[in-house]
Design an enzyme around this catalytic site. Structure first.
Site, PDB file in Angstrom:
ATOM      1  N   CYS A   1     -20.610   9.605  73.548  1.00  0.00           N
ATOM      2  CA  CYS A   1     -19.334   9.141  72.991  1.00  0.00           C
ATOM      3  C   CYS A   1     -18.195   9.593  73.890  1.00  0.00           C
ATOM      4  CB  CYS A   1     -19.124   9.679  71.578  1.00  0.00           C
ATOM      5  SG  CYS A   1     -20.082   8.817  70.308  1.00  0.00           S
TER       6      CYS A   1
ATOM      7  N   HIS B   1     -15.215   5.051  64.258  1.00  0.00           N
ATOM      8  CA  HIS B   1     -15.969   5.484  63.079  1.00  0.00           C
ATOM      9  C   HIS B   1     -15.154   5.579  61.797  1.00  0.00           C
ATOM     10  CE1 HIS B   1     -19.425   5.891  65.561  1.00  0.00           C
ATOM     11  NE2 HIS B   1     -18.850   6.752  66.352  1.00  0.00           N
TER      12      HIS B   1
END
Lengths: 282, 241
Positions: A243, A195
């Site tokens: 995640c 990210h």
């Protein structure tokens, strides 16, 4: 057939909720505006199919069921959730979701939406940890997932604005930032592995959202969202769990402070950007 | 020299933090690790901690993780979350938002190179077909709510998540494209050795890279690495077509 019936019965609610939202914009309108503003950002535009399906988002059915569950007297105390305080006063739902996580004086804790909802289900309705109403967090049998969808939708289009007035709110956000960069597990991953890459970076075919690009990040953190691949509405906590699973981390407990720290950091990172609720994701 | 190195300094501070945080707990957590977060012992004042102290507290002492969860490699969730030297240093680099400094990079390169074990029979390319399957597979070592059962099959290499490799499957772009790898680079003994080392422990060349240490962390066997190398180097492999 029943699916269609459910969808049709959910439609008036969906319309009513959309009508109540800040600027009467549907989630897909908010997405379209972000796409226009960013001149076709690769993360925001990666799935035209999903964009097309957004007006018929199955999350609206879940929200309709969630509304019933919210208003129905339930649990050992035979109470509804209409007196639950999500931070803007008992029963105030509009705009509450985009101002979480926040500090709650009655628990002395920073809470995200889900932990706050569980708190209300326990204190107002008398449910306990062993009741399926509390225990089942994910999937179409989860009351919590449906109620979350119902409440979250009432902040559609509003800017993320988690308060940072109490020192604990800042402490959790800042710890969340530390966790975002903390590398661990057999594969050395942190949140930044996926990210914090240049726009358009992909993991296999999926374009990844960047935490520093607000227009991407608001979509990334706009949960609940219908996950097409899962055929289910998923929550923020479910995203964290997934995640961590991919990162090869151990299991995380519902409503844990690691969840809340990460969600505090990620919501703060989307500050000022409009929430897309409910969203639709791959 | 060590205390002039800001990162070593930060790491030392982090270690102290860990130690200090350990002292505030009610004792080592064992089976009670698995209980819900609400069952955690009384909390210290989070606002009195630095963000890093709080982060370490949350990982190990807040009851957030199932630290007792068994892993496929026979350790526990706690071991998975406990950082080794490379992870600690690279975390601080990531938090700083800056590039790693030369001296720290050199140190990471050196200690990573020292972890590499070479096949007894020398570096000989394996089977590219097996290597392709390994490169494609993302199976293995996942725990949390859905544990990968390694008796069902060998763990994969996750290579495609980040690399474009063959032209026949969409790969990720976190790492560089490896299409035409052998055709472009040739397959000299030096190139084979370098490639083996990069797969085994990429920090030997790229300090604080995002790429996992597949050999050093026991994610792939030596033979699996040689199979993946065959996929990269073999002229018959689709990678080089």
């Amino acid at each position: 057939m029943t699916k269609l019936k459910q969808a049709l019965s959910a439609l008036p609610l969906a319309l009513a909720l959309v009508g109540n939202a800040s600027a009467s914009k549907a989630p897909e309108d908010i997405l379209d505006e972000l796409i226009a503003k960013t001149k076709n950002d690769p993360y925001l535009t990666q799935s035209p199919q999903n964009r097309m399906m957004m007006p018929d988002n199955p999350a609206y059915e879940w929200a309709a069921e969630g509304e019933k569950l919210f208003k129905q007297p339930r649990g050992p105390k035979n109470a509804s959730l209409e007196k639950c305080d999500f931070g803007k006063g008992p029963g105030v739902l509009k705009g509450a979701y985009v101002e979480l996580p926040r500090y709650f004086a009655d628990t002395g804790r920073v809470m995200d939406f889900e932990s706050r909802l569980v708190h209300c289900m326990k204190t107002l309705q008398g449910f306990t940890d062993n009741d399926p109403q509390i225990k089942v967090r994910h999937g179409e049998k989860s009351d919590i997932m449906k109620i979350t969808t119902y409440v979250a939708m009432q902040s559609n289009g509003m800017p993320w604005n988690p308060p940072m007035n109490h020192p604990l709110e800042k402490a959790m956000r800042d710890a969340g930032r530390e966790l975002f960069f903390r590398r661990a597990g057999p594969m050395d991953f942190n949140c930044a592995t996926c990210h914090l890459n240049p726009p358009g970076t992909r993991i296999r075919a999926s374009v990844l959202p960047n935490v520093k690009i607000g227009e991407e990040w608001t979509k990334a953190v706009s949960w609940p969202a219908w996950r097409v691949g899962h055929e289910a509405v998923r929550s923020s906590q479910h995203r964290v769990l997934e995640c961590l699973w991919q990162m090869r981390y151990p299991n995380i407990m519902p409503d844990s402070d690691v969840h809340i720290a990460i969600i505090s950091f990620w919501t703060d990172a989307a500050r000022g950007q409009p929430a897309i609720l409910p969203d639709m994701k791959r | 020299m060590l205390h002039k190195d800001p990162i070593a300094h930060a790491v030392a501070a982090a270690l102290l933090t860990l130690f200090a945080a350990g002292c505030t707990a009610t004792g080592p957590q064992k089976p009670e690790d698995a209980k819900p977060a609400q069952a955690a012992p009384a909390k210290p004042d989070y606002t009195k901690m630095t963000p890093r102290e709080l982060a370490e507290y949350l990982v190990f002492q807040s009851g957030s993780y199932d630290l007792a969860q068994p892993t496929q490699e026979g350790t526990t969730g706690r071991d998975r979350l406990t950082q080794d030297e490379v992870q600690k240093v690279c975390t601080e680099v990531a938090r700083s938002g800056k590039d790693i400094d030369d001296k720290t990079a050199e140190r990471i390169n050196k200690l990573s190179m020292a972890t590499i074990k070479y096949p007894e029979g020398g570096i000989k390319l394996g089977d590219w077909r097996k290597g392709r399957d390994i490169a494609w597979s993302g199976f293995g070592f996942r725990t949390a709510h859905n544990v990968d059962d390694h008796s069902r099959g060998a763990p994969g290499g996750n290579c495609y998540n980040c690399h474009q490799i063959g032209p026949d499957r969409t790969g990720g772009t976190i790492g560089p494209s490896l299409t035409g790898y052998g055709k472009i680079r040739g397959s000299s003994p030096e190139m084979l050795k370098y490639t083996y080392e990069v797969i085994y422990n990429p920090h030997a060349y790229f300090a604080c890279t995002q790429m996992p240490r597949s050999g050093a962390k026991g994610l792939l066997t030596q033979q699996q690495i040689l199979d993946v190398m065959a996929y990269l180097f073999d002229p018959e492999s689709p990678v080089n077509k």
